[in-house]
Design an enzyme around this catalytic site. Sequence first.
Site, PDB file in Angstrom:
ATOM      1  N   GLY A 195       0.822  -1.201   0.000  1.00 31.67           N
ATOM      2  CA  GLY A 195       0.000   0.000   0.000  1.00 31.67           C
ATOM      3  C   GLY A 195       0.856   1.251   0.000  1.00 31.67           C
ATOM      4  O   GLY A 195       2.051   1.214   0.330  1.00 31.67           O
ATOM      5  N   GLN A 254       2.824  10.184   1.415  1.00 30.24           N
ATOM      6  CA  GLN A 254       4.158   9.562   1.477  1.00 30.24           C
ATOM      7  C   GLN A 254       5.060  10.046   0.347  1.00 30.24           C
ATOM      8  O   GLN A 254       6.272   9.861   0.403  1.00 30.24           O
ATOM      9  CB  GLN A 254       4.041   8.033   1.425  1.00 30.24           C
ATOM     10  CG  GLN A 254       3.532   7.409   2.722  1.00 30.24           C
ATOM     11  CD  GLN A 254       3.488   5.901   2.644  1.00 30.24           C
ATOM     12  OE1 GLN A 254       2.563   5.334   2.070  1.00 30.24           O
ATOM     13  NE2 GLN A 254       4.488   5.255   3.211  1.00 30.24           N
ATOM     14  N   CYS A 256       6.869   0.260   7.262  1.00 33.67           N
ATOM     15  CA  CYS A 256       6.421   1.413   6.489  1.00 33.67           C
ATOM     16  C   CYS A 256       7.554   1.905   5.597  1.00 33.67           C
ATOM     17  O   CYS A 256       8.699   1.991   6.041  1.00 33.67           O
ATOM     18  CB  CYS A 256       5.980   2.524   7.447  1.00 33.67           C
ATOM     19  SG  CYS A 256       5.304   3.970   6.614  1.00 33.67           S
ATOM     20  N   LEU A 257       7.215   2.236   4.384  1.00 32.32           N
ATOM     21  CA  LEU A 257       8.195   2.806   3.462  1.00 32.32           C
ATOM     22  C   LEU A 257       8.840   4.056   4.041  1.00 32.32           C
ATOM     23  O   LEU A 257      10.001   4.346   3.779  1.00 32.32           O
ATOM     24  CB  LEU A 257       7.503   3.210   2.156  1.00 32.32           C
ATOM     25  CG  LEU A 257       6.841   2.112   1.346  1.00 32.32           C
ATOM     26  CD1 LEU A 257       6.000   2.750   0.263  1.00 32.32           C
ATOM     27  CD2 LEU A 257       7.892   1.206   0.776  1.00 32.32           C
ATOM     28  N   HIS A 284      -3.654   1.420   7.954  1.00 33.40           N
ATOM     29  CA  HIS A 284      -2.293   1.981   7.936  1.00 33.40           C
ATOM     30  C   HIS A 284      -2.224   3.158   6.950  1.00 33.40           C
ATOM     31  O   HIS A 284      -1.673   4.223   7.271  1.00 33.40           O
ATOM     32  CB  HIS A 284      -1.305   0.873   7.549  1.00 33.40           C
ATOM     33  CG  HIS A 284       0.129   1.296   7.443  1.00 33.40           C
ATOM     34  ND1 HIS A 284       1.104   0.885   8.337  1.00 33.40           N
ATOM     35  CD2 HIS A 284       0.776   2.091   6.545  1.00 33.40           C
ATOM     36  CE1 HIS A 284       2.267   1.414   7.990  1.00 33.40           C
ATOM     37  NE2 HIS A 284       2.096   2.139   6.903  1.00 33.40           N
ATOM     38  N   GLU A 285      -2.809   2.955   5.761  1.00 30.36           N
ATOM     39  CA  GLU A 285      -2.735   4.010   4.739  1.00 30.36           C
ATOM     40  C   GLU A 285      -3.619   5.202   5.099  1.00 30.36           C
ATOM     41  O   GLU A 285      -3.231   6.354   4.877  1.00 30.36           O
ATOM     42  CB  GLU A 285      -3.113   3.449   3.367  1.00 30.36           C
ATOM     43  CG  GLU A 285      -2.245   2.298   2.873  1.00 30.36           C
ATOM     44  CD  GLU A 285      -0.751   2.563   2.910  1.00 30.36           C
ATOM     45  OE1 GLU A 285      -0.349   3.741   2.892  1.00 30.36           O
ATOM     46  OE2 GLU A 285       0.018   1.590   2.995  1.00 30.36           O
ATOM     47  N   HIS A 328      -1.959   7.562   7.333  1.00 30.69           N
ATOM     48  CA  HIS A 328      -1.061   8.515   6.658  1.00 30.69           C
ATOM     49  C   HIS A 328      -1.806   9.786   6.271  1.00 30.69           C
ATOM     50  O   HIS A 328      -1.250  10.884   6.322  1.00 30.69           O
ATOM     51  CB  HIS A 328      -0.467   7.883   5.393  1.00 30.69           C
ATOM     52  CG  HIS A 328       0.733   7.004   5.641  1.00 30.69           C
ATOM     53  ND1 HIS A 328       1.881   7.476   6.221  1.00 30.69           N
ATOM     54  CD2 HIS A 328       0.949   5.688   5.396  1.00 30.69           C
ATOM     55  CE1 HIS A 328       2.770   6.480   6.312  1.00 30.69           C
ATOM     56  NE2 HIS A 328       2.231   5.392   5.820  1.00 30.69           N
TER      57      HIS A 328
END
Lengths: 174, 165
Positions: free
Chosen positions: B47, B52, B96-97, B138-139, B142
Amino acid sequence: MKNWYMLTLVGKDQPGIVAEVSRVLFDAGGNLGEASMSRLGGNFTVMLMLHMDTGKESIKQMLQPICDKMDLFFHIDNIIAGLHQHIDPNFRLSVHGADQAGIVSAVAGSLAKSNFNILNLESDVGGSAEKPVYIMHIEGFADCSFLELEKSLQLLKIEKEIVMHLVPIDTMVG
Amino acid sequence: MAQLEILVYPDERLRQISQPVIEVDDEIRSFISDLEETLSSLPGCVGIAAPQVGRLERIIIIDVSSRQHHKNHGHRVLINPLITFKEGDVVGREGCLSVPDYTGKVSRSKNIAVTAQNELGTHVKYEMVGYEARALQHEIDHLDGKLFIDSLVGKRNDLKKRTDF
């Protein structure tokens, strides 16, 4: 040039140990890296990665007064830091049963045959003094399937009369 | 199409609250194409959210179809996503990225209903469970300036068998 050290401290638990030790290290220009602290059977234990430009003997002299005051034993080793190289676990094993000698050896031995790399292990002795219960959590990485690993643990459950729950860890990255 | 740069904590833009998309137009679709290309260039990632890559608008993409053993809806673009129902709690491990080289355990709702618009602007609704619901939450976090490291639970866990690790 700064060096990395692994500092180990052990002693009777009391409030303020981390505060005092970290203050002494910070005041001397130290920087802490990864750390793990646990209270094991009423004992304070900690392992700290320490980055300092001071030699090992100087650090010992610096820590001795506070360790004498707080009744702590300490040990310090030079290490290679190896930061930013975390391995993500892909299995988690929970074990519990009547406390008996040999649970860790048997479980870890079985896991080692599957090349299971234990990344984190925590255990407690719970229950009552008369009927102690051993509880252990292991996380680690193995390059094998869930079924293969679960099968390798089957015999142990019967031999040791322990309960084992193996679960895959599927880390969600977003 | 272009691969976009991923912002990394503690970049302050990751802490901003993203704004709703007013109109799903060609410019938004062009950005979504870039976001998709960015996501597909990151192996193991399921995702991504617009903030991000520094675009503070409420757009996310999730695709957990690579984890075939988890129930999922495949590749989904969700614009202005809104959670309308949630129940159950389950602890699972997340990375996480935007927070490289760290994973940790987070408690999330197990069952989720979400409304959103897709890349055509059509209103859609999905019910998601487990791993896919985790990715969605999670997304969406953000979009609200939250990172998974804000919600970590302790290392120790109970003995209950988990299904969402």
